[in-house]
Design a protein around this motif. Structure first.
Motif, PDB file in Angstrom:
ATOM      1  N   ASP A 114     -99.807 -29.010  20.451  1.00 60.16           N
ATOM      2  CA  ASP A 114     -98.802 -28.119  19.870  1.00 60.16           C
ATOM      3  C   ASP A 114     -99.501 -27.103  18.980  1.00 60.16           C
ATOM      4  O   ASP A 114    -100.658 -27.290  18.596  1.00 60.16           O
ATOM      5  N   THR A 115     -98.781 -26.073  18.616  1.00 60.90           N
ATOM      6  CA  THR A 115     -99.363 -25.055  17.737  1.00 60.90           C
ATOM      7  C   THR A 115     -99.348 -25.563  16.295  1.00 60.90           C
ATOM      8  O   THR A 115     -98.490 -26.373  15.915  1.00 60.90           O
ATOM      9  N   PRO A 116    -100.290 -25.092  15.475  1.00 62.44           N
ATOM     10  CA  PRO A 116    -100.303 -25.496  14.067  1.00 62.44           C
ATOM     11  C   PRO A 116     -98.997 -25.148  13.344  1.00 62.44           C
ATOM     12  O   PRO A 116     -98.518 -25.919  12.516  1.00 62.44           O
ATOM     13  N   ALA A 117     -98.407 -24.006  13.678  1.00 59.53           N
ATOM     14  CA  ALA A 117     -97.155 -23.609  13.031  1.00 59.53           C
ATOM     15  C   ALA A 117     -96.034 -24.595  13.355  1.00 59.53           C
ATOM     16  O   ALA A 117     -95.238 -24.945  12.477  1.00 59.53           O
ATOM     17  N   PHE A 118     -95.959 -25.038  14.602  1.00 57.87           N
ATOM     18  CA  PHE A 118     -94.926 -25.991  14.991  1.00 57.87           C
ATOM     19  C   PHE A 118     -95.117 -27.331  14.290  1.00 57.87           C
ATOM     20  O   PHE A 118     -94.176 -27.906  13.743  1.00 57.87           O
ATOM     21  N   ILE A 119     -96.356 -27.836  14.283  1.00 56.89           N
ATOM     22  CA  ILE A 119     -96.649 -29.118  13.636  1.00 56.89           C
ATOM     23  C   ILE A 119     -96.374 -29.034  12.138  1.00 56.89           C
ATOM     24  O   ILE A 119     -95.745 -29.921  11.559  1.00 56.89           O
ATOM     25  N   ALA A 120     -96.823 -27.953  11.503  1.00 57.70           N
ATOM     26  CA  ALA A 120     -96.598 -27.782  10.067  1.00 57.70           C
ATOM     27  C   ALA A 120     -95.108 -27.655   9.761  1.00 57.70           C
ATOM     28  O   ALA A 120     -94.647 -28.136   8.717  1.00 57.70           O
ATOM     29  N   GLY A 121     -94.351 -27.048  10.644  1.00 58.60           N
ATOM     30  CA  GLY A 121     -92.908 -26.948  10.454  1.00 58.60           C
ATOM     31  C   GLY A 121     -92.241 -28.313  10.467  1.00 58.60           C
ATOM     32  O   GLY A 121     -91.347 -28.587   9.664  1.00 58.60           O
ATOM     33  N   ARG A 122     -92.687 -29.183  11.371  1.00 54.43           N
ATOM     34  CA  ARG A 122     -92.169 -30.564  11.410  1.00 54.43           C
ATOM     35  C   ARG A 122     -92.512 -31.304  10.129  1.00 54.43           C
ATOM     36  O   ARG A 122     -91.673 -32.017   9.568  1.00 54.43           O
ATOM     37  N   ILE A 123     -93.751 -31.139   9.677  1.00 51.30           N
ATOM     38  CA  ILE A 123     -94.195 -31.804   8.453  1.00 51.30           C
ATOM     39  C   ILE A 123     -93.387 -31.298   7.258  1.00 51.30           C
ATOM     40  O   ILE A 123     -92.895 -32.089   6.445  1.00 51.30           O
ATOM     41  N   ALA A 124     -93.255 -29.995   7.149  1.00 56.37           N
ATOM     42  CA  ALA A 124     -92.547 -29.395   6.016  1.00 56.37           C
ATOM     43  C   ALA A 124     -91.074 -29.808   6.007  1.00 56.37           C
ATOM     44  O   ALA A 124     -90.517 -30.099   4.942  1.00 56.37           O
ATOM     45  N   ALA A 125     -90.442 -29.846   7.164  1.00 59.67           N
ATOM     46  CA  ALA A 125     -89.029 -30.247   7.224  1.00 59.67           C
ATOM     47  C   ALA A 125     -88.864 -31.698   6.772  1.00 59.67           C
ATOM     48  O   ALA A 125     -87.951 -32.014   5.991  1.00 59.67           O
ATOM     49  N   ALA A 126     -89.738 -32.569   7.235  1.00 63.14           N
ATOM     50  CA  ALA A 126     -89.660 -33.978   6.833  1.00 63.14           C
ATOM     51  C   ALA A 126     -89.945 -34.135   5.342  1.00 63.14           C
ATOM     52  O   ALA A 126     -89.274 -34.904   4.646  1.00 63.14           O
ATOM     53  N   ALA A 127     -90.925 -33.388   4.842  1.00 68.35           N
ATOM     54  CA  ALA A 127     -91.271 -33.476   3.417  1.00 68.35           C
ATOM     55  C   ALA A 127     -90.140 -32.959   2.541  1.00 68.35           C
ATOM     56  O   ALA A 127     -89.822 -33.549   1.505  1.00 68.35           O
ATOM     57  N   ARG A 128     -89.519 -31.857   2.934  1.00 67.90           N
ATOM     58  CA  ARG A 128     -88.394 -31.326   2.155  1.00 67.90           C
ATOM     59  C   ARG A 128     -87.215 -32.302   2.132  1.00 67.90           C
ATOM     60  O   ARG A 128     -86.584 -32.514   1.097  1.00 67.90           O
ATOM     61  N   THR A 129     -86.923 -32.882   3.273  1.00 76.74           N
ATOM     62  CA  THR A 129     -85.835 -33.852   3.338  1.00 76.74           C
ATOM     63  C   THR A 129     -86.130 -35.037   2.428  1.00 76.74           C
ATOM     64  O   THR A 129     -85.251 -35.501   1.690  1.00 76.74           O
ATOM     65  N   TYR A 130     -87.356 -35.514   2.445  1.00 76.86           N
ATOM     66  CA  TYR A 130     -87.747 -36.632   1.584  1.00 76.86           C
ATOM     67  C   TYR A 130     -87.604 -36.256   0.114  1.00 76.86           C
ATOM     68  O   TYR A 130     -87.039 -37.004  -0.677  1.00 76.86           O
ATOM     69  N   ARG A 131     -88.092 -35.074  -0.256  1.00 74.59           N
ATOM     70  CA  ARG A 131     -88.023 -34.643  -1.658  1.00 74.59           C
ATOM     71  C   ARG A 131     -86.574 -34.454  -2.108  1.00 74.59           C
ATOM     72  O   ARG A 131     -86.232 -34.770  -3.233  1.00 74.59           O
TER      73      ARG A 131
END
Length: 168
Positions: free
Chosen positions: A117-134
């Motif tokens: 996958d592209t770095p932007a797509f992977i980072a978007g998944r990470i950021a969405a999960a991190a924001r939801t957790y926070r």
């Protein structure tokens, strides 16, 4: 403003040679672009140190081929409830996915194949999960600080100071 820290635990240095190292470096940069600090760990000891010292940890990426990855995953399970953990799989490791222990599959939130996958797509998944957790970590804190006047300290008790800081 940094929205939290993301642990990136990987066997090789992110600045290392090869397509995998370059891709992980790009993922780290893209995570930073989403407002999170990327903390790199190349060993089990480094990853466990980050887990002990980072109060603002919002997500973790742990490479399955990291020596001691199981100890890192167990430490995450002991110290954090609901922390998004993405397991980084090596390229062509589809057969390893079937051999993962059940407790690992129950611990992780998802899987990442960096070269698929592209770095932007992977980072978007990470950021969405991190924001939801926070956002779900302490929802009462967000409600209190959102309604408090800027002159009130959210740590102080309104009754102790005689002020009405927390009016709904």
């Amino acid at each position: 403003m940094v929205g939290g820290t993301v642990l990136l635990a990987r066997r090789n240095d992110p600045g290392g040679s090869g397509a995998g190292g370059e891709q992980m470096r790009r993922i780290g940069q893209a995570v930073a672009g989403h407002g999170f600090e990327a903390r790199w760990a190349a060993t089990e000891a480094d990853a466990r140190a980050v887990l002990r010292t980072e109060a603002g940890l919002a997500a973790a990426l742990v490479a399955w081929d990291l020596p001691g990855s199981t100890a890192v995953l167990r430490e995450i399970g002991r110290r954090f409830t609901g922390l998004p953990v993405l397991l980084v799989m090596a390229d062509g490791a589809d057969e390893e996915l079937d051999a993962l222990p059940l407790w690992v599959a129950e611990t992780v939130s998802g899987y990442v194949w960096p070269l698929e996958d592209t770095p932007a797509f992977i980072a978007g998944r990470i950021a969405a999960a991190a924001r939801t957790y926070r956002e779900t970590l302490l929802p009462w804190w967000r409600r209190r600080t959102a309604t408090a006047p800027s002159s009130c300290s959210p740590w102080a008790s309104p009754r102790a100071s005689g002020a009405r800081c927390w009016t709904p």
